[in-house]
Design an enzyme around this catalytic site. Sequence first.
Site, PDB file in Angstrom:
ATOM      1  N   THR A  29     -13.650   7.590 -16.223  1.00 55.18           N
ATOM      2  CA  THR A  29     -14.782   6.812 -16.751  1.00 55.18           C
ATOM      3  C   THR A  29     -15.239   7.286 -18.136  1.00 55.18           C
ATOM      4  O   THR A  29     -15.858   6.522 -18.864  1.00 55.18           O
ATOM      5  CB  THR A  29     -15.979   6.865 -15.776  1.00 55.18           C
ATOM      6  OG1 THR A  29     -16.306   8.228 -15.536  1.00 55.18           O
ATOM      7  CG2 THR A  29     -15.650   6.155 -14.484  1.00 55.18           C
ATOM      8  N   ASP A  30     -14.908   8.537 -18.503  1.00 49.64           N
ATOM      9  CA  ASP A  30     -15.427   9.084 -19.772  1.00 49.64           C
ATOM     10  C   ASP A  30     -15.069   8.218 -20.973  1.00 49.64           C
ATOM     11  O   ASP A  30     -15.890   7.988 -21.859  1.00 49.64           O
ATOM     12  CB  ASP A  30     -14.883  10.501 -20.009  1.00 49.64           C
ATOM     13  CG  ASP A  30     -15.490  11.530 -19.070  1.00 49.64           C
ATOM     14  OD1 ASP A  30     -16.359  11.166 -18.266  1.00 49.64           O
ATOM     15  OD2 ASP A  30     -15.081  12.707 -19.144  1.00 49.64           O
ATOM     16  N   THR A  83     -11.286  10.339 -12.370  1.00 51.71           N
ATOM     17  CA  THR A  83     -11.939  10.757 -11.131  1.00 51.71           C
ATOM     18  C   THR A  83     -11.482   9.921  -9.947  1.00 51.71           C
ATOM     19  O   THR A  83     -11.424  10.401  -8.818  1.00 51.71           O
ATOM     20  CB  THR A  83     -13.469  10.649 -11.296  1.00 51.71           C
ATOM     21  OG1 THR A  83     -13.836  11.559 -12.311  1.00 51.71           O
ATOM     22  CG2 THR A  83     -14.207  11.008 -10.038  1.00 51.71           C
ATOM     23  N   TYR A 139     -14.619  19.146  -9.228  1.00 53.08           N
ATOM     24  CA  TYR A 139     -13.354  18.575  -8.771  1.00 53.08           C
ATOM     25  C   TYR A 139     -12.403  18.544  -9.946  1.00 53.08           C
ATOM     26  O   TYR A 139     -12.791  18.756 -11.087  1.00 53.08           O
ATOM     27  CB  TYR A 139     -13.574  17.142  -8.237  1.00 53.08           C
ATOM     28  CG  TYR A 139     -13.995  16.205  -9.329  1.00 53.08           C
ATOM     29  CD1 TYR A 139     -15.312  16.140  -9.741  1.00 53.08           C
ATOM     30  CD2 TYR A 139     -13.046  15.429 -10.003  1.00 53.08           C
ATOM     31  CE1 TYR A 139     -15.695  15.329 -10.785  1.00 53.08           C
ATOM     32  CE2 TYR A 139     -13.424  14.609 -11.046  1.00 53.08           C
ATOM     33  CZ  TYR A 139     -14.746  14.569 -11.439  1.00 53.08           C
ATOM     34  OH  TYR A 139     -15.113  13.773 -12.477  1.00 53.08           O
ATOM     35  N   GLU A 170     -31.922  -0.487 -44.692  1.00 51.13           N
ATOM     36  CA  GLU A 170     -32.869   0.305 -45.495  1.00 51.13           C
ATOM     37  C   GLU A 170     -32.337   0.567 -46.889  1.00 51.13           C
ATOM     38  O   GLU A 170     -32.984   1.211 -47.709  1.00 51.13           O
ATOM     39  CB  GLU A 170     -33.188   1.611 -44.773  1.00 51.13           C
ATOM     40  CG  GLU A 170     -34.003   1.382 -43.507  1.00 51.13           C
ATOM     41  CD  GLU A 170     -34.607   2.656 -42.930  1.00 51.13           C
ATOM     42  OE1 GLU A 170     -35.007   3.547 -43.701  1.00 51.13           O
ATOM     43  OE2 GLU A 170     -34.662   2.754 -41.688  1.00 51.13           O
ATOM     44  N   LYS A 181     -20.583   3.717 -20.814  1.00 51.54           N
ATOM     45  CA  LYS A 181     -20.965   4.670 -19.772  1.00 51.54           C
ATOM     46  C   LYS A 181     -22.330   5.229 -20.171  1.00 51.54           C
ATOM     47  O   LYS A 181     -22.469   5.812 -21.243  1.00 51.54           O
ATOM     48  CB  LYS A 181     -19.923   5.794 -19.669  1.00 51.54           C
ATOM     49  CG  LYS A 181     -20.227   6.790 -18.564  1.00 51.54           C
ATOM     50  CD  LYS A 181     -19.103   7.806 -18.373  1.00 51.54           C
ATOM     51  CE  LYS A 181     -19.428   8.728 -17.207  1.00 51.54           C
ATOM     52  NZ  LYS A 181     -18.362   9.690 -16.928  1.00 51.54           N
TER      53      LYS A 181
HETATM   54  N1  GLU Z   1     -13.756  13.421 -17.035  1.00 51.53           N
HETATM   55  C1  GLU Z   1     -13.273  12.587 -16.003  1.00 51.53           C
HETATM   56  C2  GLU Z   1     -12.510  11.369 -16.551  1.00 51.53           C
HETATM   57  O1  GLU Z   1     -12.985  10.684 -17.409  1.00 51.53           O
HETATM   58  C3  GLU Z   1     -14.386  12.272 -15.122  1.00 51.53           C
HETATM   59  C4  GLU Z   1     -14.997  10.958 -15.299  1.00 51.53           C
HETATM   60  C5  GLU Z   1     -14.553   9.948 -14.274  1.00 51.53           C
HETATM   61  O2  GLU Z   1     -13.409   9.544 -14.175  1.00 51.53           O
HETATM   62  O3  GLU Z   1     -15.472   9.532 -13.598  1.00 51.53           O
HETATM   63  O4  GLU Z   1     -11.420  11.125 -16.108  1.00 51.53           O
END
Ligand code: GLU
Length: 356
Positions: free
Chosen positions: A118-119, A39, A52, A313, A191
């Site tokens: 971020t994923d 992103t 986007y 357990e 995340k």
């Molecule tokens: N799916 C995208 C990625 O991981 C969006 C998440 C992001 O970068 O914030 O590149």
Amino acid sequence: MKRIQRFIFTSVLIIGVSVFGYSQNKKLPNVKILATGGTIAGSASSATSSSYAAGQVGIQTMINAVPGIKDLANVSGEQVANVGSQDMSVEIWLKLAKRINELLLQSDVNGIVVTHGTDTQEETAYFLSLVVKSDKPVVTTGSMRSSTSISAEGPLNLYNAVAIAASEEAKGKGVLVTLNDEIHSPRDVSKMNTTNVGSFSAPIKGVMGGVFYGRLGFFREPTTKFGKSSEFSVEGLKSLPRVDIIYAYADMAPDLIDIHVKAGAKGIVIAGVGNGNMTEATLQAAKKAYEEHGVIVVRSRRVATGWVLRDNEFKDADYHTIAAHDLNPAKARILLMLALAKGKKLSEMQDLFYTY
Ligand code: GLU
């Protein structure tokens, strides 16, 4: 004539220096930015659009969008990939790790920043933390808002990442993750929110440090082995053994493990209910997977945070299972892949999950 010759010589020298980059400020550290997409490099049709496309903007455009970045370090970029990080792959990880190790051997590279979606950023950062062999800083960053969004936070995150990579304080701390003014250890960070700019946090051990417009400080050290003291390496690796993740739930289908073994998995991570639990039938399938196929099953959690304890357990040894400790399923998978690639045996596995 001599004056003309001197003039030509000086002009050629000046042009050469600026074209070939010798105009670098010698007082500043040199930071290489390796871009992989996400992103932070995404763009939308309008500044207020929630949809986007990730991985659209090239590294030079990203650098140009960060005011003051050139006062922190001599920065230069390289595009390693340009994908949304849902498409991050073992192939890109190996390429990235090899390139980072190569660059960090150079005396004119002081630190590295990796821009990333971020994923799966926590996975890439954790993988790199186990296989990067240098004390020089490597910092991953990204953003939750695309580069064309109103209040895009990518430029500040990139500015902060370069400041960390250029700093003395970050040396010897392994790979670090920075977003939203925080500095995290890859093992600990996750995340936690699908859209919020404060999405990244380390619920078990907390942040490692903070960074505010490039001013930074650390509050603690990493708690597990990494970097030069890690026994894992990407040298000579072309792929990693297949490890799959299975999400556990009430009345879980007992044949899921068999299906993954048949598909070629060499290891399986269960995102278990509660403290890494699964139905008795699934535990029996895990036992059979190891006894009949040598497939090792690791118990992690579908719960957002907390330790998965060995012998909680039931006795893990009765089913040949391994407890993931505080590693979430995605990171437990990475450790299991690297351990299997190194030929680690079941008897050595549990200790690795406490150590790395
Ligand atoms: N799916 C995208 C990625 O991981 C969006 C998440 C992001 O970068 O914030 O590149």
